[in-house]
Design a protein around this motif. Structure first.
Motif, PDB file in Angstrom:
ATOM      1  N   GLU A 217       0.837  -1.202   0.000  1.00 51.70           N
ATOM      2  CA  GLU A 217       0.000   0.000   0.000  1.00 51.70           C
ATOM      3  C   GLU A 217       0.876   1.258   0.000  1.00 51.70           C
ATOM      4  O   GLU A 217       0.605   2.206  -0.753  1.00 51.70           O
ATOM      5  N   ALA A 218       1.903   1.263   0.812  1.00 56.63           N
ATOM      6  CA  ALA A 218       2.797   2.423   0.866  1.00 56.63           C
ATOM      7  C   ALA A 218       3.458   2.655  -0.486  1.00 56.63           C
ATOM      8  O   ALA A 218       3.520   3.792  -0.975  1.00 56.63           O
ATOM      9  N   ASP A 219       3.948   1.597  -1.097  1.00 56.18           N
ATOM     10  CA  ASP A 219       4.624   1.727  -2.384  1.00 56.18           C
ATOM     11  C   ASP A 219       3.662   2.077  -3.516  1.00 56.18           C
ATOM     12  O   ASP A 219       4.069   2.628  -4.533  1.00 56.18           O
ATOM     13  N   LEU A 220       2.385   1.756  -3.346  1.00 48.40           N
ATOM     14  CA  LEU A 220       1.384   2.106  -4.339  1.00 48.40           C
ATOM     15  C   LEU A 220       0.850   3.533  -4.132  1.00 48.40           C
ATOM     16  O   LEU A 220      -0.058   3.961  -4.827  1.00 48.40           O
ATOM     17  N   GLY A 221       1.424   4.241  -3.171  1.00 50.38           N
ATOM     18  CA  GLY A 221       1.026   5.627  -2.939  1.00 50.38           C
ATOM     19  C   GLY A 221      -0.247   5.766  -2.126  1.00 50.38           C
ATOM     20  O   GLY A 221      -0.986   6.728  -2.290  1.00 50.38           O
ATOM     21  N   ARG A 222      -0.494   4.825  -1.239  1.00 54.01           N
ATOM     22  CA  ARG A 222      -1.686   4.833  -0.390  1.00 54.01           C
ATOM     23  C   ARG A 222      -1.263   4.893   1.082  1.00 54.01           C
ATOM     24  O   ARG A 222      -1.384   3.911   1.823  1.00 54.01           O
ATOM     25  N   PRO A 223      -0.757   6.036   1.512  1.00 53.60           N
ATOM     26  CA  PRO A 223      -0.232   6.124   2.875  1.00 53.60           C
ATOM     27  C   PRO A 223      -1.278   5.880   3.959  1.00 53.60           C
ATOM     28  O   PRO A 223      -0.960   5.286   4.988  1.00 53.60           O
TER      29      PRO A 223
ATOM     30  N   TYR B  49       8.539   5.201   7.740  1.00 51.46           N
ATOM     31  CA  TYR B  49       8.764   5.283   6.290  1.00 51.46           C
ATOM     32  C   TYR B  49       7.670   6.114   5.619  1.00 51.46           C
ATOM     33  O   TYR B  49       7.950   7.026   4.841  1.00 51.46           O
ATOM     34  N   VAL B  50       6.424   5.788   5.929  1.00 46.16           N
ATOM     35  CA  VAL B  50       5.298   6.521   5.334  1.00 46.16           C
ATOM     36  C   VAL B  50       5.334   7.989   5.768  1.00 46.16           C
ATOM     37  O   VAL B  50       5.119   8.887   4.966  1.00 46.16           O
ATOM     38  N   GLY B  51       5.638   8.221   7.020  1.00 47.45           N
ATOM     39  CA  GLY B  51       5.729   9.592   7.510  1.00 47.45           C
ATOM     40  C   GLY B  51       6.792  10.400   6.803  1.00 47.45           C
ATOM     41  O   GLY B  51       6.588  11.564   6.442  1.00 47.45           O
ATOM     42  N   ARG B  52       7.945   9.784   6.568  1.00 48.30           N
ATOM     43  CA  ARG B  52       9.018  10.494   5.854  1.00 48.30           C
ATOM     44  C   ARG B  52       8.638  10.763   4.403  1.00 48.30           C
ATOM     45  O   ARG B  52       8.959  11.813   3.867  1.00 48.30           O
TER      46      ARG B  52
END
Length: 125
Positions: free
Chosen positions: A76-82, A118-121
């Motif tokens: 999800e993070a890599d797909l741009g879904r934080p 990671y998502v926060g950064r």
């Protein structure tokens, strides 16, 4: 990640679930970046099925469920879904509260916290 590379999530898999299919798609089939390859969406679908199956299987499968949940969170993070990634990571933190008798909970909490960081950064949030 650069085109043609994959990230190793570092979560062992069990042959008893759709999770291996998701991992194989990620490791060997998914070209390019997650936003550029529909295979990442397909992999996420398989990992979601694994999460649901492990949740339905009960308490004896919590470790496998949260491992699959973390894999889905990274996707999800890599797909741009934080927001979706954060929700999954927080679910893992809720499931593995402090004071678990084995190291699985501690390991999963650390990985969930790393994902949140990671998502926060990436999002500046």
């Amino acid at each position: 990640m650069s085109a043609g590379t994959t990230r190793t999530v570092g979560i062992p898999w069990s042959e008893s679930s759709p999770r291996p299919t998701g991992e194989l798609l990620i490791a060997h089939v998914c070209p390019g970046e997650p936003g550029e390859a529909p295979e990442y969406e397909e992999a996420l679908g398989y990992v979601d099925r694994a999460v649901a199956g492990f949740a339905e299987a009960g308490a004896g499968f919590v470790g496998l469920r949260t491992a699959a949940e973390l894999m889905a969170a990274w996707l999800e993070a890599d797909l741009g879904r934080p927001d979706a990634a954060r929700e999954r990571a927080r679910r893992v933190l809720e499931i593995h509260g402090p004071g678990e008798p084995d190291g699985t909970g501690e390991e999963r909490r650390a990985k969930a916290e790393a994902l949140l960081d990671y998502v926060g950064r990436r999002t500046g949030a």
